[in-house]
Design a protein around this motif. Sequence first.
Motif, PDB file in Angstrom:
ATOM      1  N   MET A  68       0.825  -1.194  -0.337  1.00  0.00           N
ATOM      2  CA  MET A  68      -0.029   0.153   0.546  1.00  0.00           C
ATOM      3  C   MET A  68       0.726   1.238  -0.317  1.00  0.00           C
ATOM      4  SD  MET A  68      -2.693  -1.493   2.469  1.00  0.00           S
ATOM      5  CE  MET A  68      -3.402  -0.038   2.529  1.00  0.00           C
ATOM      6  N   ASN A  69       1.929   1.286   0.430  1.00  0.00           N
ATOM      7  CA  ASN A  69       2.589   1.928   0.447  1.00  0.00           C
ATOM      8  C   ASN A  69       3.584   2.922  -0.837  1.00  0.00           C
ATOM      9  OD1 ASN A  69       2.633   2.904   3.182  1.00  0.00           O
ATOM     10  ND2 ASN A  69       4.287   1.682   3.902  1.00  0.00           N
ATOM     11  N   LYS A  70       3.355   2.101  -2.026  1.00  0.00           N
ATOM     12  CA  LYS A  70       3.770   2.574  -3.180  1.00  0.00           C
ATOM     13  C   LYS A  70       3.267   2.295  -4.052  1.00  0.00           C
ATOM     14  CE  LYS A  70       7.859   1.954  -1.492  1.00  0.00           C
ATOM     15  NZ  LYS A  70       9.059   3.165  -1.088  1.00  0.00           N
ATOM     16  N   ASP A  71       1.385   2.334  -3.683  1.00  0.00           N
ATOM     17  CA  ASP A  71       0.230   1.803  -4.285  1.00  0.00           C
ATOM     18  C   ASP A  71       0.440   3.832  -4.955  1.00  0.00           C
ATOM     19  OD1 ASP A  71      -2.092   2.515  -5.554  1.00  0.00           O
ATOM     20  OD2 ASP A  71      -2.839   0.578  -4.436  1.00  0.00           O
ATOM     21  N   PRO A  72       0.125   3.892  -6.520  1.00  0.00           N
ATOM     22  CA  PRO A  72       0.304   6.050  -6.650  1.00  0.00           C
ATOM     23  C   PRO A  72      -1.367   6.193  -6.736  1.00  0.00           C
ATOM     24  CG  PRO A  72       0.281   4.161  -8.494  1.00  0.00           C
ATOM     25  CD  PRO A  72       0.969   2.918  -7.327  1.00  0.00           C
ATOM     26  N   HIS A  90       5.689  10.777   3.479  1.00  0.00           N
ATOM     27  CA  HIS A  90       7.014  10.796   4.661  1.00  0.00           C
ATOM     28  C   HIS A  90       7.399   8.980   4.471  1.00  0.00           C
ATOM     29  CE1 HIS A  90      10.089  11.468   7.446  1.00  0.00           C
ATOM     30  NE2 HIS A  90      10.374  11.981   6.459  1.00  0.00           N
ATOM     31  N   LYS A  91       7.799   8.518   4.061  1.00  0.00           N
ATOM     32  CA  LYS A  91       9.342   9.935   3.874  1.00  0.00           C
ATOM     33  C   LYS A  91       9.174   9.041   2.108  1.00  0.00           C
ATOM     34  CE  LYS A  91      13.074   7.997   5.628  1.00  0.00           C
ATOM     35  NZ  LYS A  91      14.640   8.795   6.245  1.00  0.00           N
ATOM     36  N   LEU A  92      10.134   9.453   1.226  1.00  0.00           N
ATOM     37  CA  LEU A  92      10.221   8.899  -0.466  1.00  0.00           C
ATOM     38  C   LEU A  92      11.383   9.983  -0.963  1.00  0.00           C
ATOM     39  CD1 LEU A  92       6.912   8.900  -0.383  1.00  0.00           C
ATOM     40  CD2 LEU A  92       7.699   9.231  -2.884  1.00  0.00           C
TER      41      LEU A  92
END
Length: 429
Positions: free
Chosen positions: A387-391, A401-403
């Motif tokens: 989910m943390n990478k789902d656009p 935060h954070k990328l």
Amino acid sequence: MVVHMNKVKTGLTLLRRYAVFVSSPLVVVTLFVMLSGTLLLLNIQTHRQLVNAPLRRQVLEWRRPSDGEATVKSRESDAAIFRWAPIGPAHKSDDSGELGSSPKWDVEDATCEPNANLTELRWFKALPEHFRHFVAHRHCRYFPMIHNHPKTCGVLDGAKSVPYLLLVMKSTPAQAERRDAIRRTWGREGLASGGRKIKRLFLLGLPPDTPEGILQQKLVNYEDRVYGDILQWSFHDSFFNLTLKELNFLKWFHMFCPRVSFVFKGDDDVFVNTANVIEYLALIRPGSDLFAGDVIEDGMPIRNVESKYYIPPPIFRPARYPPYAGGGGFLMSGVLTRRLHAAAKLVDNFPIDDVWLGMVLRRLNVIPLHHPGFRTFGIVRRRETPMNKDPCFYRGLLLVHKLMPPELLSMWETIHNPALRCYKSRLQV
């Protein structure tokens, strides 16, 4: 000869470290800075002898005359004795020369003596060394500026040039790649929907007084000449000095931004959906005391001495902090930002800048507003989840935060790809 060749190799290593900028407008000046730095390394022993000369050394100061041609003048300056505020970098920018009667930054002395009244107190002597240094110098609050751009907020240029939203990011001299990624994505200046003007600034202190720190400062000087979006003060850029960035920015904003409607304040490793921010702010009255973010209601001081966020009881004795927003990013109205400057004078410096700002808000009886669109610990706190990478999640949020720069550039391109289909709204912002 062998020693010189080793130093050349060191310089080339630094050059490769900054080679990430080959795709940015900074490539030419970066290469120039790195090559000149290699020559500097070849003569580093001589350089150190000059820097360590008894109490005085030469510095160079940039000024920007009205014809746009930078000239250099040499002046002598006392070497700073306060290690948080060494004498500044070789170049100094300030575009206030054409502002006539506009205010000017009024702090010129970078030195600061420790508070000698504390040295014999038992509680003070029991503190870890870095906390003793912090407490002994926390009366030092405002510092000279190395780079200043007082016209950013259109102080004398009329209502049309006043930003609706000022994007302000805490950064460090070493993080040029992060600043470059922000400029190419969510930190672009210009007009948003409804003709609302957006401007951008980065807040920096000084790099360490090392060969690599000297090269970093050279890059910052050229970077600011290219973009004109860096505010830099003459205190050492460190974790404990983040509160100094808050203090000095609040003073700067009070002086130079009397009509800005809203301020976004955040770190240089966050993703911000600027369009969603503008949409949200359209619902807020500019004269309100807005302070919105990922609010921590029940934060407690950490007493584990091994933690980065350790706070000794003599520094803060209560069991809980006041409510505060995670420093990854938050929004506040221009009116409240100016009020914070006045209230900050009544609150001692604190090692954790997020918590310190919560203390200042409490002085004003302002309760920070928790907004679910701010995710300062990732979309979910378990970072391993997809989910943390789902656009599609990023499309519906205000901040994540954070990328790191490659992730930020990729995510920005993805969410603006017309081929991306999000079949249902996964988050209600």
